[in-house]
Design a protein around this motif. Structure first.
Motif, PDB file in Angstrom:
ATOM      1  N   VAL A  91       0.844  -1.194   0.000  1.00  0.00           N
ATOM      2  CA  VAL A  91       0.000   0.000   0.000  1.00  0.00           C
ATOM      3  C   VAL A  91       0.881   1.246   0.000  1.00  0.00           C
ATOM      4  O   VAL A  91       1.748   1.405   0.852  1.00  0.00           O
ATOM      5  CB  VAL A  91      -0.945   0.000   1.217  1.00  0.00           C
ATOM      6  N   GLN A  92       0.652   2.126  -0.955  1.00  0.00           N
ATOM      7  CA  GLN A  92       1.479   3.315  -1.130  1.00  0.00           C
ATOM      8  C   GLN A  92       0.978   4.523  -0.343  1.00  0.00           C
ATOM      9  O   GLN A  92       1.720   5.474  -0.118  1.00  0.00           O
ATOM     10  CB  GLN A  92       1.553   3.684  -2.616  1.00  0.00           C
ATOM     11  N   SER A  93      -0.273   4.514   0.055  1.00  0.00           N
ATOM     12  CA  SER A  93      -0.869   5.695   0.679  1.00  0.00           C
ATOM     13  C   SER A  93      -0.731   5.667   2.198  1.00  0.00           C
ATOM     14  O   SER A  93      -0.426   4.616   2.783  1.00  0.00           O
ATOM     15  CB  SER A  93      -2.356   5.772   0.300  1.00  0.00           C
ATOM     16  N   PRO A  94      -0.955   6.800   2.866  1.00  0.00           N
ATOM     17  CA  PRO A  94      -0.918   6.837   4.331  1.00  0.00           C
ATOM     18  C   PRO A  94      -1.973   5.908   4.935  1.00  0.00           C
ATOM     19  O   PRO A  94      -3.091   5.812   4.416  1.00  0.00           O
ATOM     20  CB  PRO A  94      -1.223   8.297   4.663  1.00  0.00           C
ATOM     21  N   VAL A  95      -1.641   5.244   6.014  1.00  0.00           N
ATOM     22  CA  VAL A  95      -2.536   4.276   6.653  1.00  0.00           C
ATOM     23  C   VAL A  95      -2.734   4.635   8.117  1.00  0.00           C
ATOM     24  O   VAL A  95      -1.763   4.821   8.860  1.00  0.00           O
ATOM     25  CB  VAL A  95      -1.988   2.837   6.545  1.00  0.00           C
ATOM     26  N   LEU A  96      -3.992   4.735   8.517  1.00  0.00           N
ATOM     27  CA  LEU A  96      -4.357   4.896   9.917  1.00  0.00           C
ATOM     28  C   LEU A  96      -4.907   3.566  10.425  1.00  0.00           C
ATOM     29  O   LEU A  96      -5.798   2.991   9.801  1.00  0.00           O
ATOM     30  CB  LEU A  96      -5.427   5.983  10.074  1.00  0.00           C
ATOM     31  N   VAL A  97      -4.382   3.081  11.544  1.00  0.00           N
ATOM     32  CA  VAL A  97      -4.881   1.859  12.167  1.00  0.00           C
ATOM     33  C   VAL A  97      -5.554   2.222  13.482  1.00  0.00           C
ATOM     34  O   VAL A  97      -4.996   2.955  14.307  1.00  0.00           O
ATOM     35  CB  VAL A  97      -3.750   0.844  12.422  1.00  0.00           C
ATOM     36  N   ILE A  98      -6.778   1.704  13.677  1.00  0.00           N
ATOM     37  CA  ILE A  98      -7.535   1.903  14.909  1.00  0.00           C
ATOM     38  C   ILE A  98      -7.872   0.527  15.462  1.00  0.00           C
ATOM     39  O   ILE A  98      -8.429  -0.314  14.747  1.00  0.00           O
ATOM     40  CB  ILE A  98      -8.841   2.687  14.650  1.00  0.00           C
ATOM     41  N   HIS A  99      -7.527   0.278  16.731  1.00  0.00           N
ATOM     42  CA  HIS A  99      -7.808  -1.036  17.309  1.00  0.00           C
ATOM     43  C   HIS A  99      -8.012  -0.883  18.809  1.00  0.00           C
ATOM     44  O   HIS A  99      -7.365  -0.058  19.451  1.00  0.00           O
ATOM     45  CB  HIS A  99      -6.643  -1.992  17.050  1.00  0.00           C
ATOM     46  N   GLY A 100      -8.907  -1.670  19.359  1.00  0.00           N
ATOM     47  CA  GLY A 100      -9.150  -1.662  20.798  1.00  0.00           C
ATOM     48  C   GLY A 100      -8.151  -2.529  21.534  1.00  0.00           C
ATOM     49  O   GLY A 100      -7.803  -3.626  21.074  1.00  0.00           O
ATOM     50  N   THR A 101      -7.695  -2.066  22.681  1.00  0.00           N
ATOM     51  CA  THR A 101      -6.692  -2.836  23.432  1.00  0.00           C
ATOM     52  C   THR A 101      -7.297  -4.059  24.112  1.00  0.00           C
ATOM     53  O   THR A 101      -6.568  -4.954  24.532  1.00  0.00           O
ATOM     54  CB  THR A 101      -6.028  -1.957  24.503  1.00  0.00           C
ATOM     55  N   ALA A 102      -8.624  -4.105  24.237  1.00  0.00           N
ATOM     56  CA  ALA A 102      -9.287  -5.241  24.891  1.00  0.00           C
ATOM     57  C   ALA A 102     -10.095  -6.062  23.892  1.00  0.00           C
ATOM     58  O   ALA A 102     -11.051  -6.741  24.275  1.00  0.00           O
ATOM     59  CB  ALA A 102     -10.182  -4.752  26.023  1.00  0.00           C
ATOM     60  N   ASP A 103      -9.713  -6.008  22.629  1.00  0.00           N
ATOM     61  CA  ASP A 103     -10.436  -6.746  21.581  1.00  0.00           C
ATOM     62  C   ASP A 103     -10.280  -8.245  21.828  1.00  0.00           C
ATOM     63  O   ASP A 103      -9.172  -8.787  21.759  1.00  0.00           O
ATOM     64  CB  ASP A 103      -9.885  -6.367  20.213  1.00  0.00           C
ATOM     65  N   ASP A 104     -11.393  -8.934  22.108  1.00  0.00           N
ATOM     66  CA  ASP A 104     -11.318 -10.364  22.361  1.00  0.00           C
ATOM     67  C   ASP A 104     -11.783 -11.194  21.169  1.00  0.00           C
ATOM     68  O   ASP A 104     -11.994 -12.398  21.287  1.00  0.00           O
ATOM     69  CB  ASP A 104     -12.098 -10.759  23.624  1.00  0.00           C
ATOM     70  N   VAL A 105     -11.956 -10.557  20.022  1.00  0.00           N
ATOM     71  CA  VAL A 105     -12.276 -11.267  18.782  1.00  0.00           C
ATOM     72  C   VAL A 105     -11.065 -11.261  17.859  1.00  0.00           C
ATOM     73  O   VAL A 105     -10.621 -12.300  17.381  1.00  0.00           O
ATOM     74  CB  VAL A 105     -13.493 -10.637  18.081  1.00  0.00           C
ATOM     75  N   VAL A 106     -10.533 -10.078  17.596  1.00  0.00           N
ATOM     76  CA  VAL A 106      -9.301  -9.930  16.815  1.00  0.00           C
ATOM     77  C   VAL A 106      -8.311  -9.191  17.715  1.00  0.00           C
ATOM     78  O   VAL A 106      -8.453  -7.996  17.941  1.00  0.00           O
ATOM     79  CB  VAL A 106      -9.540  -9.140  15.516  1.00  0.00           C
ATOM     80  N   ASP A 107      -7.340  -9.904  18.214  1.00  0.00           N
ATOM     81  CA  ASP A 107      -6.420  -9.314  19.178  1.00  0.00           C
ATOM     82  C   ASP A 107      -5.754  -8.060  18.615  1.00  0.00           C
ATOM     83  O   ASP A 107      -5.502  -7.946  17.407  1.00  0.00           O
ATOM     84  CB  ASP A 107      -5.342 -10.338  19.563  1.00  0.00           C
ATOM     85  N   CYS A 108      -5.464  -7.137  19.519  1.00  0.00           N
ATOM     86  CA  CYS A 108      -4.842  -5.868  19.121  1.00  0.00           C
ATOM     87  C   CYS A 108      -3.507  -6.071  18.407  1.00  0.00           C
ATOM     88  O   CYS A 108      -3.053  -5.204  17.662  1.00  0.00           O
ATOM     89  CB  CYS A 108      -4.650  -5.005  20.369  1.00  0.00           C
TER      90      CYS A 108
END
Length: 378
Positions: free
Chosen positions: A200-217
């Protein structure tokens, strides 16, 4: 080989809401489509789009006359457009963007069956519609992928060199990595985001919850580390898989990101300055959240852009227990307590109400069990 791949893909279960949360009707006089089961809005177009794999998907386009950018949103695994409708309208309003959302094949009123390859064709059809019907340019489009939506988002983003930006919301490294603690990529895996993100060539923002129990952070962290053009990530303290929109820092950080990329035609001349990269990397260790002060002060990119002060008074959410009614394994009161009891975010204590909060009371975002293998009890 194809049979093995199909078997693996079948284990990665899709959960389209059943029955769909909306219908599609056609006006007899004008032939214009509208969604039933949701409030009609003058600035929303409802569309049926043909995909190259022979399905017809439903999409909606939310127009904002003040927008210069367009968000193409790929939603989570157990949601459809009817459930995302209010959220899309509010994001378009508060981020000042046009927004297109679409239902994957087999979701909502889209035809066909959900599959990895179909989702790739689905997002291509939506993207093509933005170019051909609405006159959008590639460089003015932001791809937004939530959860499983990170799959089609990164597949398309890896093949477009002039995209304005990408947002990954609770993304997955791959389908297999969600279900099993594997450390390598197998040929039969699906949604191989971990291999596509470096392209990916463009800027990427990642947002994730620290307590995600479905897809770990750790999924969000590793994808962020592999980005070419890193933007300051947002690790939402205490955030789980389906509630990140309830946290005031979610909309605040998104607004800052949109403002930064809107002011810069392209900041691809070297990603973030080294000092910022080091700060962001240090803060990303173990998905530790930043303090609100850090978030306010670290909005620099290559041109040290900072979002001008804006009236945030209408963004403090007033979450209610009903927000959570579709999360089968969680008591909805948990979300309300998270949104209202934190003393770490000054903006939560302000007398700020509330369009975003009112919308969130009725939003239905995804299912907490959305990554269980097919056949598992839910």
């Amino acid at each position: 080989m194809g049979a093995v791949t199909s078997t693996m893909a079948a284990k990665f279960a899709f959960f389209p809401p059943n029955p769909p949360s909306y219908g599609v009707a056609e006006d007899e006089g004008t032939g214009k489509l509208r969604m039933t089961g949701v409030a009609e809005r003058d600035n929303v177009d409802v569309l049926r789009l043909a995909t190259k794999r022979g399905t017809r998907i439903v999409a909606l386009y939310v127009k904002n006359p003040a927008a210069s950018l367009t968000l193409l949103y790929s939603h989570g695994n157990a949601a459809d457009l009817g459930q995302m409708y209010d959220l899309f309208s509010e994001l378009s309003l508060h981020l000042r963007v046009n927004l297109m959302g679409y239902d994957y094949s087999g979701y909502g009123q889209s035809t066909g069956k959900p599959s990895e390859q179909n989702t790739y064709a689905d997002i291509e059809a939506a993207y093509r519609c933005l170019l051909e019907k609405y006159g959008a340019n590639e460089e003015d489009i932001i791809l937004y992928g939530q959860s499983v939506g990170s799959g089609p988002t990164l597949d398309l983003a890896s093949r477009l060199s002039r995209l304005r930006a990408v947002v990954l919301h609770s993304p997955i490294m791959s389908g297999l990595r969600v279900m099993y603690p594997v450390k390598r990529t197998y040929w039969f895996d699906i949604y191989k985001n971990i291999e596509k993100i470096p392209l990916v060539q463009s800027p990427v923002l990642v947002i994730h919850g620290t307590a995600d129990d479905v897809v770990d952070c750790s999924h969000g962290k590793q994808l962020w580390e592999l980005c070419k053009e890193k933007y300051e990530p947002l690790w939402v303290k205490g955030g789980n898989h389906c509630d990140l929109e309830l946290y005031p820092e979610y909309i605040k950080h998104l607004k800052k990101f949109i403002s930064a990329i809107e002011k810069s035609s392209h900041f691809r001349s070297g990603s973030m300055p080294p000092s910022d990269q080091m700060d962001a990397a240090r803060n990303s260790t173990d998905c530790r959240p930043r303090s609100s002060t850090d978030q306010r002060e670290k909005s620099r990119l290559s041109i040290d852009q900072r979002e001008k002060p804006k009236a945030m008074s209408d963004l403090r959410e007033k979450s209610r227990a009903s927000v959570d009614r579709r999360e089968r394994s969680r008591k909805s009161v948990d979300f309300s307590e998270k949104a209202n009891n934190s003393s770490e975010q000054p903006e939560r204590a302000r007398n700020s109400i509330d369009r975003f909060g009112e919308m969130m009371r009725s939003a239905v975002l995804c299912n907490i069990d959305c990554f269980k293998p097919a056949g598992a009890k839910i």
